[in-house]
Design an enzyme around this catalytic site. Structure first.
Site, mmCIF file in Angstrom:
data_model
loop_
_atom_site.group_PDB
_atom_site.id
_atom_site.type_symbol
_atom_site.label_atom_id
_atom_site.label_comp_id
_atom_site.label_asym_id
_atom_site.label_seq_id
_atom_site.Cartn_x
_atom_site.Cartn_y
_atom_site.Cartn_z
ATOM 1 C CG HIS A 199 0.954 -4.066 8.152
ATOM 2 N ND1 HIS A 199 0.746 -2.791 7.711
ATOM 3 C CD2 HIS A 199 1.084 -3.976 9.500
ATOM 4 C CE1 HIS A 199 0.747 -1.973 8.746
ATOM 5 N NE2 HIS A 199 0.955 -2.655 9.852
ATOM 6 C CG ASP A 250 -0.922 6.292 6.270
ATOM 7 O OD1 ASP A 250 -0.241 5.617 5.478
ATOM 8 O OD2 ASP A 250 -0.668 6.382 7.488
ATOM 9 C CG HIS A 295 -4.092 -0.382 8.096
ATOM 10 N ND1 HIS A 295 -3.649 -1.341 7.215
ATOM 11 C CD2 HIS A 295 -3.052 0.475 8.245
ATOM 12 C CE1 HIS A 295 -2.399 -1.069 6.858
ATOM 13 N NE2 HIS A 295 -2.019 0.028 7.455
ATOM 14 C CE LYS A 318 -1.542 1.855 3.834
ATOM 15 N NZ LYS A 318 -0.530 2.564 4.654
HETATM 16 C C1 BG6 Z 1 1.012 1.824 7.923
HETATM 17 C C2 BG6 Z 1 0.797 3.305 7.837
HETATM 18 O O1 BG6 Z 1 0.317 1.173 6.904
HETATM 19 O O2 BG6 Z 1 0.567 1.345 9.186
HETATM 20 C C3 BG6 Z 1 1.512 4.008 8.970
HETATM 21 O O3 BG6 Z 1 1.269 3.783 6.598
HETATM 22 C C4 BG6 Z 1 1.134 3.409 10.303
HETATM 23 O O4 BG6 Z 1 1.249 5.410 8.955
HETATM 24 C C5 BG6 Z 1 1.264 1.888 10.294
HETATM 25 O O5 BG6 Z 1 1.990 3.963 11.293
HETATM 26 C C6 BG6 Z 1 0.708 1.272 11.559
HETATM 27 O O6 BG6 Z 1 1.006 -0.096 11.596
HETATM 28 P P1 BG6 Z 1 1.270 -0.879 12.967
HETATM 29 O O7 BG6 Z 1 1.483 -2.293 12.539
HETATM 30 O O8 BG6 Z 1 2.443 -0.259 13.606
HETATM 31 O O9 BG6 Z 1 0.043 -0.688 13.778
#
Ligand code: BG6
Length: 504
Positions: free
Chosen positions: A194, A251, A256, A164
């Site tokens: 992810h 983002d 997510h 992404k």
């Molecule tokens: C990413 C975003 O996809 O996910 C980031 O681009 C964000 O801005 C991150 O900080 C958060 O992921 P995690 O796994 O740390 O919760």
């Protein structure tokens, strides 16, 4: 960029030794010197190598424009591993064995000249599963796929992973999908989010569909509202060029948060097969009530952090963090969403995400309705039940119940949780989200990846919000770093008679 919460230890690797080795494979990581590769992808491959899941005849090739030698690349990834991963029992021996799999190729993807050199490093017999991981800006995806095709590197066993952001709106995502689709068929395209690789996110499926208790209550009759929070305490510093054009909606929400929403609201799929699962998620995305210029101001809040304190330390404002003089990018967004179907009509789904909030916390809260009539009489409050699914950190599921407080002095009710904390029940190492997803790509399991129409449905809903913001010129509300977000977000919920949970 994802934070590292990997708790790695030798014994943990051994404890999780039920790993079934995947077939030998080769992976080319475009963006091999970038943040994601150094912090997440290479460490994830190393961990699975230590777990015995990656066969020794596999190959890992970092590719990027920098003219590095293999040795320089090995130093770079080792430095990064030691900086970003807390691995108390790091083993030089294992790392050296892992490095035997690693190679580096200097590839400028904007020209034709380097593809043959990359081809030299790949398996000539074309028997290995071949993975191309595009950890680069999406504007380059088309170039890379074309380059791979013209050089004959994208053979039948090959697949591509798209990191992404997949575009910045529906049209750009559509262009990318078209371009990639000319080289790889849909079942060879792994669009990664992810969050779907996180243990607790996968647990949503088990919690909902592995237990019979919740389903009868999982609807508008019993649920008052749902809150989905992904709060981060880190700022946007270091990624300003990307972040300022993107903002929190693109983002975090488009991918997510909408994935979390889908897993929470969807109907039971027939199985966990990719298409069964993805079909149900798409139905939810398509049922999201559109947000337009008519309702955007009542249903969304944009925020941007100003200076404050996070964890007792002073934190700068967004502009200082990203080194810009002015910006209207939202580092926080809150949305009152609704899913227009029989199960959910009228149930508010509040989603919010923000940078530099009081704590890092991702949580789904299902707030049930109160009992229809209290038998305990006036003056004895009966709190409605609440299911709190803590995704990170301190992974847990808490079902808040009313119980009688023991002892003399009349009838008193107490609200306490049935607490299912991961830490109390599991001692295995929690793998980083990317570990599972990388192995799924090699195994050819698409269940935790997005189908084209799924990404596009998510963009269609988000484009509605982005266009409405533009049309009504909705500005950001400011919130101090280290707070729970802008007051406007509290007011939005107060109008519905609700409030956000505290982030701590
Ligand atoms: C990413 C975003 O996809 O996910 C980031 O681009 C964000 O801005 C991150 O900080 C958060 O992921 P995690 O796994 O740390 O919760």
């Amino acid at each position: 960029m994802a934070n590292s919460n990997t708790k790695t230890s030798e014994s943990a690797h051994e404890a999780g030794s039920t790993f079934v080795p995947v077939e030998p494979f080769e992976i080319v990581v475009f963006g091999g010197t970038g943040d994601l590769a150094r912090r997440k992808l290479i460490p994830s491959l190393y961990h699975r190598f230590c777990d015995g899941q990656i066969p020794k005849d596999s190959k890992i090739i970092g590719a990027s424009r920098s003219k590095l030698t293999r040795d320089e690349y090995l130093i770079m990834i080792k430095d990064a591993y030691q900086t970003f991963v807390k691995d108390e029992t790091f083993s030089e021996k294992k790392w050296d064995a892992f490095c035997k799999l690693v190679d580096y190729a200097a590839v400028d993807v904007t020209t034709d000249k380097d593809w043959a050199g990359l081809g030299e490093k790949l398996d000539k017999s074309q028997k290995l599963i071949r993975v191309f991981y595009l950890a680069m800006p999406p504007a380059l995806f088309s170039n890379i796929c074309q380059g791979l095709k013209s050089a004959g590197l994208a053979h039948k066993q090959s697949r591509v992973v798209l990191e992404k952001p997949l575009g910045h709106d529906f049209n750009s995502a559509d262009d990318i999908n078209e371009a990639v689709g000319k080289v790889f068929s849909e079942k060879r395209i792994y669009r990664i989010d992810h969050f779907l690789g996180k243990e607790t996110v996968q647990n949503l499926l088990v919690l909902r569909f592995g237990n019979v208790l919740l389903e009868p209550l999982w609807n508008r009759d019993s649920i008052e509202h749902i809150e989905i929070t992904v709060a981060e305490s880190i700022g946007a510093g270091g990624r300003g060029a990307y972040y300022d054009k993107s903002g929190a909606l693109r983002d975090m929400v488009q991918n997510h948060l909408l994935q979390l929403l889908c897993l929470t609201m969807m109907e039971a799929p027939g199985s966990t097969d990719a298409d069964d699962l993805r079909l149900e998620k798409i139905k939810v995305l398509r049922a999201l009530a559109p947000i337009t210029a008519e309702n955007v101001e009542e249903t969304t809040v944009r925020g941007q952090y100003v200076k404050g304190k996070v964890d007792g330390e002073s934190a700068p404002d967004y502009l200082t963090d990203v080194d810009f003089e002015e910006s209207d990018a939202e580092t926080y967004v809150a949305i009152h969403a609704e899913v227009n179907n029989w199960r959910w009509a009228g149930v508010p789904i509040y989603i919010r995400t923000g940078k530099r909030m009081s704590a890092r916390r991702s949580e789904i809260i299902v707030q049930f309705k109160p009992v229809p009539h209290s038998i305990f009489g006036q003056g004895i409050p009966v709190n409605p039940n609440k299911l709190v699914i803590r995704l990170q950190p301190d992974e847990a599921v808490n079902l808040w119940m009313e119980i009688k407080e023991p002892g003399a002095g009349g009838l008193r009710l107490k609200t306490l949780p049935l607490n299912l904390a991961y830490a109390d029940n599991f001692t295995v190492r929690y793998p980083d989200a990317y570990e599972r997803l990388l192995m799924d790509v090699v195994r050819g399991n698409l269940s935790l990846f997005m189908r084209r129409d799924e990404v596009e449905a998510a963009w269609i809903w988000c484009d509605g919000i982005l266009n409405a913001w533009k049309e009504v010129d909705q500005k950001v509300s400011y919130y101090p770093a280290g707070s729970n977000g802008p007051d406007a977000a509290d007011r939005m919920l107060a109008k519905q008679g609700h409030d956000w949970s505290e982030i701590k």
